[in-house]
Design a protein around this motif. Structure first.
Motif, mmCIF file in Angstrom:
data_model
loop_
_atom_site.group_PDB
_atom_site.id
_atom_site.type_symbol
_atom_site.label_atom_id
_atom_site.label_comp_id
_atom_site.label_asym_id
_atom_site.label_seq_id
_atom_site.Cartn_x
_atom_site.Cartn_y
_atom_site.Cartn_z
ATOM 1 N N ASP A 72 48.970 48.575 42.622
ATOM 2 C CA ASP A 72 47.384 47.118 42.235
ATOM 3 C C ASP A 72 47.754 46.440 40.923
ATOM 4 O O ASP A 72 47.788 47.379 39.748
ATOM 5 C CB ASP A 72 46.434 48.437 41.435
ATOM 6 C CG ASP A 72 44.836 47.405 42.221
ATOM 7 O OD1 ASP A 72 44.806 46.234 41.137
ATOM 8 O OD2 ASP A 72 43.974 47.786 42.607
ATOM 9 N N ASP A 73 47.996 45.527 40.835
ATOM 10 C CA ASP A 73 48.648 44.680 39.823
ATOM 11 C C ASP A 73 47.327 44.608 38.482
ATOM 12 O O ASP A 73 47.692 44.679 37.530
ATOM 13 C CB ASP A 73 49.055 43.251 40.196
ATOM 14 C CG ASP A 73 50.314 43.525 41.096
ATOM 15 O OD1 ASP A 73 51.449 42.487 41.197
ATOM 16 O OD2 ASP A 73 51.161 44.424 41.083
ATOM 17 N N THR A 74 45.921 44.350 39.571
ATOM 18 C CA THR A 74 45.155 44.397 38.698
ATOM 19 C C THR A 74 44.853 45.459 37.420
ATOM 20 O O THR A 74 44.251 45.440 36.616
ATOM 21 C CB THR A 74 43.949 43.660 39.277
ATOM 22 O OG1 THR A 74 43.804 44.622 40.225
ATOM 23 C CG2 THR A 74 43.911 42.754 40.425
ATOM 24 N N LYS A 75 45.387 46.228 37.946
ATOM 25 C CA LYS A 75 44.964 47.986 37.302
ATOM 26 C C LYS A 75 46.214 48.261 36.758
ATOM 27 O O LYS A 75 45.950 49.708 36.412
ATOM 28 C CB LYS A 75 44.408 48.834 38.504
ATOM 29 C CG LYS A 75 42.650 48.522 39.091
ATOM 30 C CD LYS A 75 42.876 49.673 39.950
ATOM 31 C CE LYS A 75 41.030 49.118 39.991
ATOM 32 N NZ LYS A 75 40.841 50.338 41.279
ATOM 33 N N ASN A 76 46.955 47.450 36.594
ATOM 34 C CA ASN A 76 48.557 47.843 36.487
ATOM 35 C C ASN A 76 48.932 49.465 37.015
ATOM 36 O O ASN A 76 49.324 50.034 36.011
ATOM 37 C CB ASN A 76 48.669 48.016 34.674
ATOM 38 C CG ASN A 76 48.928 46.862 34.874
ATOM 39 O OD1 ASN A 76 49.329 45.728 35.181
ATOM 40 N ND2 ASN A 76 48.330 46.269 33.275
ATOM 41 N N THR A 77 48.794 49.557 38.375
ATOM 42 C CA THR A 77 48.354 51.126 39.071
ATOM 43 C C THR A 77 49.053 50.848 40.430
ATOM 44 O O THR A 77 48.885 50.202 40.853
ATOM 45 C CB THR A 77 47.532 51.600 38.933
ATOM 46 O OG1 THR A 77 46.707 51.428 37.431
ATOM 47 C CG2 THR A 77 47.138 52.906 39.784
ATOM 48 N N VAL A 78 50.046 52.392 39.979
ATOM 49 C CA VAL A 78 50.817 53.001 41.142
ATOM 50 C C VAL A 78 50.555 54.296 41.248
ATOM 51 O O VAL A 78 50.381 54.661 41.036
ATOM 52 C CB VAL A 78 52.686 52.291 40.952
ATOM 53 C CG1 VAL A 78 53.138 53.055 41.857
ATOM 54 C CG2 VAL A 78 52.980 50.745 40.265
#
Length: 118
Positions: A72-78
């Motif tokens: 999720d690029d918007t959350k900088n989360t993988v």
């Protein structure tokens, strides 16, 4: 850059878990996020990875078809979605970030424990 892994826990065989790895700090140069695991008494092994730019994923044969990595690029989360878990999946799971295509992983998270009971 800091990586915060979370979502580990204890499940029975056949169960599911979803791990998260949130990146913070100066992450504009991120290239790829990898997941690794290390079981007691064993070497750390590659689980899978995802390229930030186009979402290309890669998996080890031992988890292919059961684990899915997404971002999720918007959350900088993988995320690492794990299904059909087996006792052999028991390990500490780590996320790691590569800033460029070549070279070693630059940053590592602290690890999150996954325990699968039979």
């Amino acid at each position: 850059v800091q990586l915060q892994a979370s979502g580990g826990g204890s499940v029975q065989a056949g169960g599911s878990l979803r791990l998260s790895c949130a990146a913070s700090g100066r992450t504009s140069r991120r290239y790829l996020m990898g997941w690794f695991r290390q079981a007691p008494g064993k070497e750390r092994e590659f689980v899978g990875s995802i390229t930030w730019s186009d979402g290309t994923t890669d998996y080890s044969d031992s988890v292919k078809g059961r684990f899915t990595i997404s971002s999720d690029d918007t959350k900088n989360t993988v995320y690492l979605q794990m299904i059909s878990l087996k006792p052999v999946d028991t390990a500490v799971y780590y996320c790691a970030l590569k800033l460029s295509r070549f070279g070693p992983y630059d940053y590592w998270g602290q690890g999150t424990q996954v325990t699968v009971s039979s």
